[in-house]
Scaffold this motif. Structure first.
Motif, PDB file in Angstrom:
ATOM      1  N   GLU A  76     -42.645  43.420  12.622  1.00 19.74           N
ATOM      2  CA  GLU A  76     -41.254  43.007  12.360  1.00 19.74           C
ATOM      3  C   GLU A  76     -41.195  43.197  13.149  1.00 19.74           C
ATOM      4  N   GLU A  77     -40.501  44.227  14.102  1.00 23.97           N
ATOM      5  CA  GLU A  77     -39.736  43.885  15.120  1.00 23.97           C
ATOM      6  C   GLU A  77     -40.250  43.511  16.940  1.00 23.97           C
TER       7      GLU A  77
ATOM      8  N   LEU B 271     -44.331  38.440   7.474  1.00 26.13           N
ATOM      9  CA  LEU B 271     -43.377  39.485   6.436  1.00 26.13           C
ATOM     10  C   LEU B 271     -44.581  41.093   5.903  1.00 26.13           C
ATOM     11  N   LEU B 272     -44.248  41.578   6.493  1.00 24.24           N
ATOM     12  CA  LEU B 272     -45.453  42.732   6.219  1.00 24.24           C
ATOM     13  C   LEU B 272     -45.155  43.409   4.883  1.00 24.24           C
ATOM     14  N   GLY B 273     -46.330  43.647   4.212  1.00 26.01           N
ATOM     15  CA  GLY B 273     -46.762  44.497   3.037  1.00 26.01           C
ATOM     16  C   GLY B 273     -46.397  45.883   3.144  1.00 26.01           C
ATOM     17  N   SER B 274     -45.354  46.944   1.383  1.00 22.11           N
ATOM     18  CA  SER B 274     -44.886  47.438   1.859  1.00 22.11           C
ATOM     19  C   SER B 274     -45.707  48.743   1.365  1.00 22.11           C
ATOM     20  N   GLY B 275     -47.352  48.769   1.786  1.00 23.51           N
ATOM     21  CA  GLY B 275     -47.872  49.569   1.889  1.00 23.51           C
ATOM     22  C   GLY B 275     -49.413  49.281   2.365  1.00 23.51           C
TER      23      GLY B 275
ATOM     24  N   SER C 113     -48.060  39.030   5.923  1.00 16.86           N
ATOM     25  CA  SER C 113     -47.603  37.534   5.053  1.00 16.86           C
ATOM     26  C   SER C 113     -46.586  36.852   6.398  1.00 16.86           C
ATOM     27  N   THR C 114     -46.626  35.810   6.228  1.00  9.87           N
ATOM     28  CA  THR C 114     -46.128  34.840   7.375  1.00  9.87           C
ATOM     29  C   THR C 114     -44.016  34.403   6.467  1.00  9.87           C
ATOM     30  N   PHE C 115     -43.369  34.197   7.599  1.00  5.06           N
ATOM     31  CA  PHE C 115     -42.228  33.434   6.965  1.00  5.06           C
ATOM     32  C   PHE C 115     -41.662  32.770   8.607  1.00  5.06           C
TER      33      PHE C 115
END
Length: 411
Positions: A121-122, A128-132, A143-145
């Protein structure tokens, strides 16, 4: 272009390989699950996915479009292999299947996002990356936003990387997704949120078919299929009924019902808080339709003021052929008004009064034809308001020229 998954069908990996095809042919479940993911198998899968993408993404009109039009994609099972993530847990976790998933993920990132697994993401703020890591592909879901203009926000939800037979996304990833939406949506300025899912979330129920295919009544048929008498009834992976992975993919499947209803209600809460219209985009089922959630009529809420009103635009994956009319008619007969809760109804909208050749249709809710969806700002209402009072026939002619076939307007 917005790709909701199955931009490419990689199922041919079962026929255009040597080592992977030999693994598929193993009949003993224990031996198949315990088989190692060999370097030879990895090498041929790398070759397969590279050549498959290079061929499909460079030829014909699709290749021309890829080279000229910006594209935002999520993926689904056929971008990997049919049913990936929806088979039983013990099979999805076997070394060969997880190895295949890792290779498919790298080439999905390369060809459909022009990126690498290492990008975070940086480096690219639209991620929009998952939590794990996912359970079978040990990478973060992607995911993307982004904004498609000043007033339209877009969320492409990766519903495959974390998928299990009884889970689409983890609760921690949902929390991260909604935190991002709450951070990015601008009250009073963001008017519309498009949510892209691989599979429709408002669609006729198929639980009756799930129950039939998993019942003991199917045992004799499955036995005949294993003997080679009824080919194609069971799959070559875990020996289950061929259609079950497709049924398990559906949000309306019994394994996903609780998660689906919770997700829809959370979207409703977001819509109410920010006064933003939400439209869901989905495909996978190879026909066209529009499902919709709305407030129960007893609440007497106008559609334009209804935070529960949420259409689900259903358009085909670009690869597979549509189902026969008979299948669409069976699904249509199964359609009825469902109640998500006491305040929310859902059904299918009767959009298709005529077929693609202009002939009248009896099934007005589901159109089994190759199709695509075009999304644009609502100019029709502006033209209606700007027409001066006068010749009624002239007004109708102007509006007829403006409104395309199978047009659906979201307030």
């Amino acid at each position: 272009m917005l790709g909701g998954g199955d931009q490419i069908y990689n199922d041919a990996v079962t026929k255009q390989t040597k080592h992977f095809q030999a693994w598929i042919a193993i009949k003993t479940p224990f031996q198949k699950s315990a088989h190692e993911f060999t370097p030879e198998m990895a090498e041929e899968l790398e070759k397969f996915y590279l050549e498959r993408y290079s061929m499909w993404f460079s030829q014909g009109s699709f290749g021309i479009a890829n080279s000229q039009i910006p594209m935002v994609n999520i993926w689904d099972d056929h971008d990997i292999i049919d049913g990936f993530g929806s088979y039983p847990n013990h099979f999805n976790r076997c070394p060969v299947f997880t190895g295949l998933g890792a290779v498919a993920f790298r080439y999905y990132m390369l060809f459909q996002h022009q990126s690498t697994v290492e990008e975070k993401e940086e480096h690219e703020p639209s991620w929009l990356l998952g939590s794990g890591p996912g359970p079978y592909i040990t990478e973060l879901s992607r995911s993307t936003f982004m904004f498609l203009g000043r007033s339209i926000a877009f969320l492409g939800l990766d519903c495959r990387t974390e998928r299990m037979r009884d889970l689409v996304l983890s609760s921690a990833t949902y929390d991260k997704v909604f935190a991002r939406l709450r951070k990015e949506i601008v009250p009073g300025e963001t008017k519309h949120l498009l949510v892209l899912l691989g599979v429709p979330i408002a669609y006729p129920r198929l639980v009756w078919l799930e129950n039939l295919l998993t019942s003991r009544l199917m045992d004799p048929i499955k036995a005949l299929s294993r003997m080679g008498i009824l080919g194609g009834f069971i799959n070559n992976f875990d020996g289950g009924v061929e259609l079950l992975d497709d049924l398990d993919d559906h949000w309306t499947a019994k394994n996903h019902k609780v998660e689906r209803n919770w997700f829809v209600k959370r979207l409703q809460m977001l819509s109410a808080e920010f006064s933003v219209r939400i439209t869901v985009l989905g495909g996978d089922v190879h026909l066209a339709g529009i499902g919709q959630f709305m407030s129960n009529p007893k609440l007497n809420i106008a559609k334009i003021n209804d935070h529960r009103y949420m259409p689900n635009i259903i358009s085909s994956a670009i690869v597979n052929t549509p189902p026969p009319n008979t299948m669409a008619d069976i699904l249509n007969k199964r359609n009825k008004v469902h109640h998500l809760d006491s305040d929310t109804d859902e059904d299918m909208f009767p959009l298709f009064r005529t077929d693609v050749d202009g002939t009248p249709r009896n099934n007005k809710r589901l159109l089994p034809r190759r199709n695509y969806c075009m999304i644009g700002l609502n100019r029709i209402s502006q033209h209606k308001a700007s027409l001066k009072t006068g010749d009624l026939m002239e007004q109708q002619k102007v509006l007829k020229d403006l409104i395309p076939a199978n047009y659906y307007e979201t307030p």
